[in-house]
Structure formats: structure tokens, C-alpha cells
Design an enzyme around this catalytic site. Structure first.
Site, short mmCIF file in Angstrom:
data_model
loop_
_atom_site.label_atom_id
_atom_site.label_comp_id
_atom_site.label_asym_id
_atom_site.label_seq_id
_atom_site.Cartn_x
_atom_site.Cartn_y
_atom_site.Cartn_z
CG ASP A 29 -1.85 1.19 1.26
OD1 ASP A 29 -2.91 1.12 0.60
OD2 ASP A 29 -1.54 2.18 1.94
CE1 TYR A 34 0.30 7.63 2.88
CE2 TYR A 34 0.80 5.39 2.20
CZ TYR A 34 -0.02 6.28 2.84
OH TYR A 34 -1.17 5.84 3.44
CE LYS A 63 -3.94 4.64 0.62
NZ LYS A 63 -2.49 4.41 0.77
CG HIS A 95 -4.88 9.57 0.60
ND1 HIS A 95 -3.52 9.48 0.39
CD2 HIS A 95 -5.08 9.12 1.86
CE1 HIS A 95 -2.94 8.99 1.49
NE2 HIS A 95 -3.86 8.77 2.39
CB SER A 126 -8.57 6.24 1.60
OG SER A 126 -7.92 6.10 2.83
CD GLN A 148 -5.72 2.39 3.07
OE1 GLN A 148 -4.89 3.20 3.50
NE2 GLN A 148 -5.50 1.70 1.96
CG LEU A 177 0.01 -2.94 14.10
CD1 LEU A 177 1.50 -3.05 13.82
CD2 LEU A 177 -0.51 -4.22 14.74
CB SER A 218 7.17 -2.53 10.83
OG SER A 218 8.37 -2.52 11.57
CB SER A 219 11.10 1.00 8.78
OG SER A 219 11.28 1.47 10.10
NE ARG A 223 7.53 -5.37 16.24
CZ ARG A 223 7.42 -6.04 17.37
NH1 ARG A 223 6.56 -7.04 17.45
NH2 ARG A 223 8.17 -5.76 18.42
#
Length: 260
Positions: A29, A34, A63, A95, A126, A148, A177, A218-219, A223
Site C-alpha cells: 500500500d 507518501y 492513492k 485518499h 479512503s 480504507q 496496530l 514497520s521499517s 517486526r
């Protein structure tokens, strides 16, 4: 389950997407907002080339940043296609609903036409609230395949969820999360201990059992891999109800669902 890339740019975005694909994610996504469509696309292409995975096996979402009129939306779709360089976009979302009814309608018209052209395969929205979705129903236009939104036990949005179910609009959770804000909540901790899992696993399991498509982000390579370890346990109906009861309308980032 998809993989979110919000607030990742450059090599961080590339590495995270590459790790996610290597871990087994197949749904990535991204968004014009972004500023990482190029890195996401490059990671997907490199992964496919290295593993012999066909492009069609990867589901790429991006988006439209702003509702600035029909011509601007038409141009934005093509710009996103050029940035990701994947040949086509699997899912293209508006978006957010900001801009008013006419601007939303203009953006949607551009998305519908992009789908008809074949440069995007599916279209959705979204951060749309009931009023924005009702507007589309009333207009008699093609409805989005997906909405979304921010969905988790602390933001259950039952009105939007029920509306989307009524019209067969899938629900995707962009902060399943809770951005880590409730990892230490007693109920989350209790369930994590019971199932010998992490708080993240409990939240992702909740999302999956609600029928949502969660987009954990997560980067961290560890994780990213860990977040997939959610298919070996199941929450009971009672536990799901207890999690639903935690709703506090917690906004984790932004909430334009009531914008005019």
C-alpha cells in the site's frame, strides 16, 4: 494482510517493501502523498526479477493526494503509474473526501475512466464517512470496491462498517496496530499473555476476524516478519466482543470522515 508504507521514503521504503515481499506479503500500500511510489515500484520489480515472481502476483495500491478537479485527477493517475512503473495499478483510491461534493465526484469520474482504460484494475476510497458513501449511492455511480479507514478496537466505526457491509464495500484498516498507542492496554496485554503472542498480533488477529484487510506498517525487518505470525491462533467470540467494547473514537492520525 497488506503492508503499509506511510511515512517511509527513499531507501527506507525500498528496503521495507523488499523485506515485506521476501517475508510473504503480496499486497503493498502506497500513495502519492507518501512520496514513495517509485521506491515501492522498484522494490516490487527487483523482487519479481530476483525470484521469478510474476508482476500479477503482487497487488499494488496507491492513492490520489488531493481532490483538485477532474483534469488534475486524470493527470495524477498517470503520474502515479509512471512513478511506480509497474505497467498498471491494482487498486487506486481517492485518499480522502476533502474538497466538497463536486470535487469528490470529479476525482471519482477520473478514477472510473482510469479503470475503463485498464491502467488501474480496481478503484476505491479512503477515509470516507457514511455521508460521502451515501452521496455516491444517491448519484448512482459505480461504487468503490473498498474503503480504507482507521479501524481498530479503539475506533470501531460501526456506522461506516455497517454501511460498507450493506453495499459490499470491503474495509481496509490503515492503522490496525493503533500506531502502538495501546500496546500496554490491560485487555491487549491480557490476551497477548494468554496466547503467548505480542500485542501487535492480538490487534492484527482482531482485524482479520472482523473481516477487515489490515495494513501493518514497520521499517524493522524483524517486526515485518513477526507481524505475519497471526494465523496460528484465534480469538473467541467473547474476546472479540470485549475488544469491540474498548471503542473510544481514538484518532491515531487524521479523521476527515465528517468533512462536508
Amino acid at each position: 494482510m497488506g503492508f503499509g508504507t506511510y511515512e517511509m521514503e527513499g531507501e527506507e521504503a525500498y528496503n521495507a517493501v523488499r523485506w515485506a515481499l521476501e517475508a510473504g506479503y503480496r499486497h503493498i500500500d502506497s500513495a502519492e502523498w507518501y512520496y514513495n511510489e517509485k521506491e515501492c515500484g522498484r522494490a516490487i520489480k527487483d523482487f519479481c526479477a530476483a525470484t521469478g515472481t510474476p508482476r500479477e502476483a503482487i497487488f499494488f495500491t496507491t492513492k490520489l493526494m488531493h481532490n483538485n478537479g477532474y483534469a488534475a485527477a486524470k493527470a495524477a493517475v498517470r503520474k502515479s503509474l509512471k512513478e511506480c512503473d509497474l505497467g498498471y495499478i491494482d487498486l487506486y483510491l481517492i485518499h480522502g473526501p476533502i474538497g466538497g461534493p463536486q470535487k469528490r465526484a470529479d476525482s471519482w469520474k477520473a478514477a472510473v475512466e482510469a479503470k475503463a482504460e485498464g491502467i488501474v484494475r480496481s478503484i476505491g476510497v479512503s477515509n470516507y464517512g457514511v455521508r460521502h458513501l451515501q452521496e455516491m449511492v444517491d448519484a448512482g455511480v459505480e461504487l468503490p470496491v473498498l474503503n480504507q479507514i482507521d479501524l481498530h478496537p479503539f475506533m470501531t466505526r460501526t456506522d461506516i462498517v455497517n454501511f460498507c457491509k450493506k453495499y459490499n464495500i470491503a474495509l481496509e484498516a490503515w492503522a490496525p496496530l493503533v500506531r502502538g498507542m495501546r500496546f500496554r492496554h490491560p485487555k491487549i496485554v491480557e490476551l497477548a499473555q494468554k496466547y503467548k503472542k505480542e500485542p501487535a498480533h492480538v490487534l492484527l488477529r482482531y482485524s482479520l476476524q472482523k473481516g477487515f484487510i489490515p495494513l501493518p506498517k514497520s521499517s524493522s525487518k524483524a517486526r515485518i516478519e513477526s507481524n505475519l505470525q497471526v494465523y496460528d491462533f484465534e480469538l473467541t467470540e467473547q474476546e472479540m466482543a470485549e475488544l469491540d467494547a474498548l471503542d473510544e473514537y481514538l484518532v491515531t492520525d487524521w479523521d476527515p470522515t465528517n468533512t462536508p
